[in-house]
Design an enzyme around this catalytic site. Structure first.
Site, PDB file in Angstrom:
ATOM      1  CD  GLU A 183     -30.828  14.651  20.324  1.00 52.93           C
ATOM      2  OE1 GLU A 183     -31.048  14.977  19.147  1.00 52.93           O
ATOM      3  OE2 GLU A 183     -31.218  13.571  20.802  1.00 52.93           O
ATOM      4  CG  ASP A 232     -30.515   9.810  20.818  1.00 49.73           C
ATOM      5  OD1 ASP A 232     -30.097  10.747  20.118  1.00 49.73           O
ATOM      6  OD2 ASP A 232     -31.446   9.055  20.464  1.00 49.73           O
TER       7      ASP A 232
END
EC number: 2.4.1.18
Length: 632
Positions: free
Chosen positions: A333, A280
C-alpha cells in the site's frame, strides 16, 4: 524466542530480548505472579533465557522487567503465540500444533498467484463482516462456512483479512498491533484461525493478511520503552513518533528489530499458511518527512528525505519471503510515485509483487462523484491511468479506507444526477465494470458488493438486510457475474502487466463521456468493454475495429436482473467495412445510458514477431508518456 513448550508439555523455555534490563522474571498463573520464583538469566546478545518446569499450555504469563531506569514494568511477551482476550493483556503459553489439509492448494499456489493469473480480492474485517444473533463476534471456525459460500458465489479468488495480529484497541482495526506473533483472541485460538485458512484453501480461495511493520502503539504492556530504553522505537521523536496516529516507529537500524519483523512475516506465511502479506503504510516508511512539517524531521546521513533503513528492510523482507516461501506474494500500500515498488531488488526496485494504484482510485471516485453533465470536462480522470499502467504491477483497490472517517459509503460517492438512488446504483455497476475491465488485479471492500448505504461501522455487522431489496441484490449478482467472468476469460487477466493486453477502441470521445477498449489474452478470445458514463442514450454509436468479425454480448449492466432498467444493448455487433473513411472496420449500436457492455469477439493467435515488436513499441510509448506526465 518467547515461550516454547518442551516435548510432553511439562515446562517451557522462555527467551526475550532486553539488552538494557537489570533483571527479568517470568510471572504467571503457576507462581502466583511472584517475580522471585522464576528469574531469567542474561545470555549473549542481550537475550534473557530460562526454563520454567511448572509452565503448562494455556497458562497466562508476563515478563517482570526491571529496566535500565530501575523501574519495574510487567510486559506482554513480544513473541507470544497467543494472548489473553482483550482488554486483558497477558500472554498465553501455547503451541502451533495443527493437522493441515491444504496440500493441494499449496502445490498450485505459485501458479494461482502469478502476475498472469486472475486475482480479485474481497477485503474483510472479521469483527464486523457478520455477527451472531446477539451481536457477538463470530469465531474463526463459525465464520468459515459463511464467508466461503459468499466469496465463492461472487467469484473472488482471494480474501484479504484486515490485521489479525493482536491489538489492544479494537477501533484500530488491527493496524496498531502489540502481538506480532499472536492472532487476536477476539475470534478464537490460533488453531481456529488455521482451520479458517485451511477451509478457505480447500475451497480454492487464497488468503492475504494485512501486516503492519510501519509503527506500533504506545500501550504500556507492549513494545514501548521495553527494557527501560527506547529499544524497538527511535529515541528522537522526529524519527520515532508517527504524527498522524501518535504511534511509535520501529528503529530499523537495529538488526534485532529487523529480525523481529522478518520473523513475524515469515511465521504468518509458513506456520499459518497465509498466501501473501499486504504491507500497510509503506509510504510512511519510505519518507522521513512523511506527514511532517519543516523542522519536525531529520534527514538521512546523505541529507535526503529517504528512509534508507526502511528501504533496505523492505527489500530484505521481500527477498526473504520469495526465497523462503515460494509462491507467496507481497503487496504494497504505497500512495506516492516512488519508483520501482514492484520491480525486482536486483533491478533497483523494492521487490514487491504488486502495488496498490491509489492514483486510479482517487481519479476514478472523483469522476464518478461528478454530475454526468460535467463529466465531459474531466474525461482525463478515466483515461490518464493507462499512461502509467505498466510502470508497476498494479492492483486496483476500492478498500476500507474509502468508506470510513466521514467519507461515506461507496454508493453515496456516486453522483445521483437527476436519477436519485437508481442512478447511484447504475453508476456503481458501471464503476465495477470499468474496474474489472481494466488491466490490474482487483480489490473490493466488504459491503460494497451490495451497496452498503451506511458508512462502514466496525462496531456492528454489514447491513445484510439490504439484500431483500431488488436493486441491492441485483448489484451483488452483477459483482458475481464480473468475478466469474474475470476468472473465465484469460483476456481479462493474462496480460494485466503487458501492454499488448490492452488497446483503446474509443478513448477521446469526451463530449459523450464514453470509453471502449479491448482486452486480449496470449491466445484466445478478445474482450470488448464499452462504457457510457452519461444518462443519455447514444444512437448509432460507432466503435472502430482493426478487422471484421462478430462480437457477442456477454454482459450488460442495465439488465433487469442486475437492478437495471432493461436496456440491454444489442446481442451482437458486426464489425465490417461499411463505415468507410479512415476506419478499417466499425460496428454501430445504440448505447444505453449509464451502462457497461461486455462483448466476446474473435480469437487471436499466440504471440508472433510482429506482436512482440508492437508490445515493445507500446511499452516505450507508455513510458515516455508517463515521464512526460510526471515532468509536467
Amino acid at each position: 524466542m518467547g515461550a516454547r513448550l518442551v516435548a510432553g508439555g511439562e515446562g517451557a523455555h522462555f527467551s526475550v530480548w532486553a539488552p538494557n534490563a537489570r533483571s527479568i522474571s517470568v510471572i504467571g498463573e503457576w507462581n502466583a505472579w511472584d517475580a522471585a520464583r522464576d528469574p531469567l538469566h542474561a545470555a549473549r546478545g542481550g537475550v534473557w533465557t530460562g526454563f520454567v518446569p511448572a509452565a503448562r499450555r494455556g497458562m497466562l504469563y508476563k515478563f517482570r522487567i526491571v529496566g535500565a531506569d530501575g523501574v519495574a514494568h510487567d510486559k506482554a511477551d513480544p513473541y507470544a503465540l497467543m494472548s489473553e482476550a482483550p482488554p486483558a493483556t497477558a500472554s498465553v503459553v501455547w503451541d502451533h500444533a495443527y493437522d493441515w489439509g491444504d496440500a493441494t492448494w499449496l502445490a498450485r499456489r505459485a501458479e494461482r498467484q502469478a502476475p498472469t493469473a486472475p486475482m480479485s480480492i474481497y477485503e474483510v474485517h472479521l469483527g464486523s463482516w457478520m455477527r451472531g444473533p446477539g451481536g457477538e463476534h463470530l469465531s474463526y471456525r463459525a465464520v468459515a462456512p459463511k464467508l466461503i459460500a459468499h466469496v465463492r458465489a461472487l467469484g473472488f479468488t482471494h480474501v484479504e483479512l484486515m490485521p489479525l495480529t493482536e491489538h489492544p484497541f479494537y477501533g484500530s482495526w488491527g493496524y496498531q498491533a502489540t502481538g506480532y506473533f499472536a492472532p487476536t483472541r477476539r475470534y478464537g485460538e490460533p488453531q481456529e484461525l488455521m482451520a479458517l485458512i485451511d477451509a478457505l484453501h480447500q475451497a480454492g480461495i487464497g488468503v492475504i493478511l494485512d501486516w503492519v511493520p510501519a509503527h506500533f502503539p504506545n500501550d504500556g504492556h507492549g513494545l514501548v520503552h521495553f527494557d527501560g530504553t527506547h529499544l524497538y522505537e527511535h529515541a528522537d521523536p522526529r524519527r520515532g513518533v508517527h504524527p498522524d496516529w501518535n504511534t511509535l516507529i520501529f528503529n530499523l537500524a537495529r538488526h534485532e528489530v529487523r529480525s523481529f519483523l522478518l520473523s513475524s512475516a515469515l511465521m504468518w506465511l509458513q506456520v499459518f499458511h497465509v498466501d501473501g502479506l499486504r504491507v500497510d503504510a509503506v509510504a510512511s516508511m519510505l519518507y522521513l518527512d512523511y506527514s511532517r512539517k519543516e523542522g519536525q524531521w531529520l534527514p538521512n546521513h546523505l541529507g535526503g528525505r529517504e528512509n534508507l533503513e526502511a528501504i533496505e528492510f523492505l527489500r530484505a523482507l521481500n527477498q526473504a519471503i520469495h526465497a523462503e516461501v515460494p509462491g507467496a506474494i507481497v503487496i504494497a500500500e504505497e500512495s506516492t510515485a516512488w519508483p520501482g515498488v514492484s520491480h525486482r531488488v536486483e533491478d533497483g526496485g523494492l521487490g514487491f509483487d504488486f502495488k496498490w494504484d491509489m492514483g486510479w482510485m482517487h481519479d476514478t471516485l472523483r469522476y464518478f462523484g461528478r454530475d454526468p453533465v460535467t463529466r465531459a470536462q474531466h474525461h482525463r480522470d478515466v483515461t490518464f491511468r493507462m499512461m502509467y499502467a505498466y510502470s508497476e504491477r498494479f492492483m486496483l483497490p476500492l478498500s476500507h479506507d474509502e468508506v470510513v472517517h466521514g467519507k461515506g459509503s461507496l454508493v453515496r460517492k456516486m453522483s445521483p444526477g437527476t436519477g436519485g438512488g437508481s442512478a447511484r446504483l447504475a453508476n456503481l455497476r458501471l464503476l465495477y465494470a470499468y474496474m474489472f475491465g481494466l488491466p490490474g488485479k482487483k480489490l473490493l471492500f466488504m459491503g460494497d458488493e451490495f451497496a452498503q448505504v451506511r458508512e462502514w461501522n466496525h462496531d456492528g455487522q454489514l447491513d445484510w438486510g439490504l439484500l431483500a431489496e431488488a436493486e441491492h441484490a441485483g448489484l451483488m449478482k452483477w459483482v458475481g457475474r464480473l468475478g466469474h467472468l474475470l476468472r473465465a476469460e484469460p483476456a481479462l487477466y493474462e496480460l494485466d502487466h503487458d501492454p499488448l493486453g490492452f488497446r483503446w477502441a474509443v478513448v477521446d470521445d469526451y463530449k459523450r463521456s464514453t470509453l471502449a477498449f479491448l482486452r486480449r489474452p496470449r491466445q484466445g478470445a478478445v474482450i470488448l468493454v464499452i462504457l457510457n458514463f452519461t444518462p443519455m442514450t447514444w444512437t448509432n454509436y460507432t466503435v472502430p475495429f482493426e478487422a471484421p468479425g462478430e462480437w457477442v454480448r456477454m454482459l450488460s449492466s442495465d439488465e433487469a436482473q442486475f437492478g437495471g432498467a432493461g436496456h440491454d444493448g444489442p446481442e451482437r455487433l458486426i464489425a465490417d467495412h461499411s463505415a468507410g473513411g479512415a476506419l478499417p472496420c466499425a460496428a454501430t449500436l445504440d448505447l444505453p445510458p449509464l451502462t457497461a457492455l461486455v462483448y466476446r469477439g474473435p480469437e487471436v493467435k499466440a504471440y508472433d514477431a510482429a506482436a512482440l515488436e508492437l508490445r515493445e513499441s507500446l511499452a516505450a510509448e507508455a513510458e515516455a508518456a508517463r515521464e512526460g506526465a510526471v515532468t509536467g
